[in-house]
Design a protein around this motif. Structure first.
Motif, short mmCIF file in Angstrom:
data_model
loop_
_atom_site.label_atom_id
_atom_site.label_comp_id
_atom_site.label_asym_id
_atom_site.label_seq_id
_atom_site.Cartn_x
_atom_site.Cartn_y
_atom_site.Cartn_z
N ALA A 298 -3.89 64.62 106.28
CA ALA A 298 -4.06 63.19 106.02
C ALA A 298 -4.12 62.37 107.11
CB ALA A 298 -2.68 63.15 105.19
N GLU A 299 -3.45 63.09 108.34
CA GLU A 299 -3.31 62.32 109.61
C GLU A 299 -4.92 62.05 110.13
OE1 GLU A 299 -1.28 64.78 108.84
OE2 GLU A 299 0.37 63.74 108.88
N GLU A 300 -5.56 63.19 109.98
CA GLU A 300 -7.09 63.18 110.64
C GLU A 300 -7.71 62.19 109.79
OE1 GLU A 300 -8.20 67.40 112.63
OE2 GLU A 300 -7.43 67.40 110.44
N LYS A 301 -7.64 62.13 108.40
CA LYS A 301 -8.52 61.19 107.57
C LYS A 301 -8.30 59.83 107.78
CE LYS A 301 -9.07 64.73 103.83
NZ LYS A 301 -8.71 65.17 102.52
N HIS A 302 -6.72 59.79 107.99
CA HIS A 302 -6.37 58.11 108.21
C HIS A 302 -7.06 57.58 109.56
CE1 HIS A 302 -3.53 55.03 110.02
NE2 HIS A 302 -3.85 54.74 108.47
N ASP A 303 -7.07 58.63 110.67
CA ASP A 303 -7.60 58.16 111.96
C ASP A 303 -8.98 57.91 111.79
OD1 ASP A 303 -5.13 58.38 112.87
OD2 ASP A 303 -5.44 60.21 113.87
N ASN A 304 -9.91 58.66 110.91
CA ASN A 304 -11.17 58.56 110.73
C ASN A 304 -12.18 58.86 112.03
OD1 ASN A 304 -11.61 57.73 107.99
ND2 ASN A 304 -11.43 55.52 108.58
N ARG A 305 -11.71 59.99 112.53
CA ARG A 305 -12.22 60.55 113.71
C ARG A 305 -13.36 61.53 113.39
NH1 ARG A 305 -7.45 61.02 118.02
NH2 ARG A 305 -6.75 58.68 118.33
N ARG A 306 -13.31 61.90 112.27
CA ARG A 306 -14.15 63.25 111.97
C ARG A 306 -14.58 63.07 110.54
NH1 ARG A 306 -12.95 69.21 113.52
NH2 ARG A 306 -10.96 68.66 112.83
N ILE A 307 -15.73 63.46 110.12
CA ILE A 307 -16.24 63.42 108.59
C ILE A 307 -16.76 64.95 108.29
CG2 ILE A 307 -18.54 62.42 109.21
CD1 ILE A 307 -18.24 61.07 106.49
N CYS A 308 -16.36 65.56 107.18
CA CYS A 308 -16.97 66.68 106.77
C CYS A 308 -18.54 66.31 105.92
CB CYS A 308 -15.98 67.47 105.71
SG CYS A 308 -14.81 68.08 106.58
N ALA A 309 -19.46 66.71 106.66
CA ALA A 309 -20.72 66.04 106.30
C ALA A 309 -21.19 66.60 104.95
CB ALA A 309 -21.85 66.37 107.42
N CYS A 310 -20.78 67.77 104.46
CA CYS A 310 -21.26 68.48 103.26
C CYS A 310 -20.64 67.74 102.16
CB CYS A 310 -20.44 69.93 103.23
SG CYS A 310 -18.83 70.09 103.09
N VAL A 311 -19.60 67.02 102.10
CA VAL A 311 -18.96 66.27 100.93
C VAL A 311 -18.70 64.78 100.86
CG1 VAL A 311 -18.27 68.60 99.71
CG2 VAL A 311 -16.78 67.31 101.34
N SER A 312 -18.27 64.53 102.27
CA SER A 312 -17.87 63.17 102.12
C SER A 312 -18.81 62.20 102.70
CB SER A 312 -16.86 63.03 103.44
OG SER A 312 -15.38 64.03 103.47
#
Length: 328
Positions: A298-312
């Motif tokens: 949840a913290e990583e998603k909030h920081d928006n530093r990475r994205i999973c290319a397959c679904v996001s």
């Protein structure tokens, strides 16, 4: 997109509508059914806008020596796989891979656990049907909670009632019924295990509640659809400075697919937002990242530093990515 090469021809033996939006397919492979365990999925070749692609569908029920059984929810809007499947008729030919299991039921743990709780949301019921049947047949302490939009969408409720009886509880949102994952977890005895399959919101709630309750992370297992998010899919742009490239990702294509369409090689495996192999570094965001994975915290998603290319995806703009590519 990486296409499996170990496919075999098969035929649709029978089709049955389970609800206005869910259709069951019995598939007979020409080379015979391969051994599989509950929780497994089957890769099926589909044609989307004239392009060959693959979709993974959970195998339903207990293993059958004659056929594979899957249930496909018609997704509108969607990426086109369900439209292809719904266009098939009994007797049509298709190609399938071999069953694979990333959502294994830990039978030994279930036999020792004081309780196993199965939680399904919508079409997430498909991998859990066989688990419920198997655990009930073995006399394990098992219960199920099953939520859907309405009673018509409670597919396989009859099969589950036969297996579980009063240990099955259903919830229909149109009737004002709400599944409280926090209350369900609080009612579990120490050492219980829970398996969850459903939309991203359900999985997020389950992981958060399980963690806050101080439960052992090893006792929680889950599987996602891999394409359900908080925003409707829409087109967005992507810039890759190292490639000197700017591309558009159509609403019906994933970021991973669009990158491969333009010759950008990306590591990936599960294509369901679970393994994290395809995660890419974000340089800049113009819009809102719709994180549809269950790999990032949840913290990583909030920081928006990475994205999973397959679904996001991105809503209302685009994103600048560091592909880690180094030109020669």
């Amino acid at each position: 997109m990486k296409i499996s090469r170990n496919r075999q021809p098969a035929h649709v033996r029978a089709i049955r509508d389970l609800s206005p939006t869910v259709r069951e397919f019995e598939i007979r492979p020409e080379g015979g059914v391969k051994p599989w365990t509950v929780g497994s999925h089957l890769k099926v070749r589909v044609i989307v806008d004239g392009v060959e692609d693959e979709r993974s569908y959970s195998l339903v029920g207990l293993p059958d020596p004659e056929v594979y059984r899957i249930a496909v929810k018609r997704a509108e809007p969607g990426r086109g796989g369900s439209r292809h499947m719904w266009s098939l008729l009994a007797g049509d030919e298709l190609q399938v891979g071999e069953p694979n299991n990333h959502f294994e039921l830990p039978l030994n743990a279930a036999a020792l656990a004081p309780q196993t709780l199965l939680v399904a949301g919508g079409i997430g019921i498909t991998p859990l049907v066989g688990m419920a049947q198997l655990l009930a047949a073995r006399g394990a302490a098992v219960a199920m909670r099953y939520a859907a939009r309405n009673a018509a969408e409670l597919v396989y409720a009859d099969v589950l009632t036969q297996a579980l009886g009063e240990r099955l509880r259903t919830f229909c949102s149109d009737a004002g019924e709400r599944l409280s994952i926090e209350q369900e977890i609080a009612a579990l005895p120490p050492g219980a295990q829970m398996l969850v399959c459903g939309p991203l919101a359900l999985l997020d709630a389950a992981v958060t509640a399980w963690t806050q309750a101080g439960r052992d992370p090893a006792d929680l297992r889950f599987e996602t659809f891999g394409n359900s998010g908080r925003h409707e899919s829409e087109s967005f742009w992507v810039e890759l400075p190292r490639h000197q490239l700017r591309i558009e990702v159509p609403a019906g294509r994933s970021l991973l697919q669009a990158l491969e369409d333009h010759g950008v090689q990306t590591l990936y495996d599960c294509q369901r937002g679970e393994c994290g192999l395809c995660a890419m570094d974000i340089v800049e965001v113009a819009g809102t990242i719709d994180h549809r994975d269950v790999f990032l915290s949840a913290e990583e998603k909030h920081d928006n530093r990475r994205i999973c290319a397959c679904v996001s995806r991105v809503s209302g703009g685009g994103v600048v990515l560091d592909s880690a590519y180094r030109p020669d």
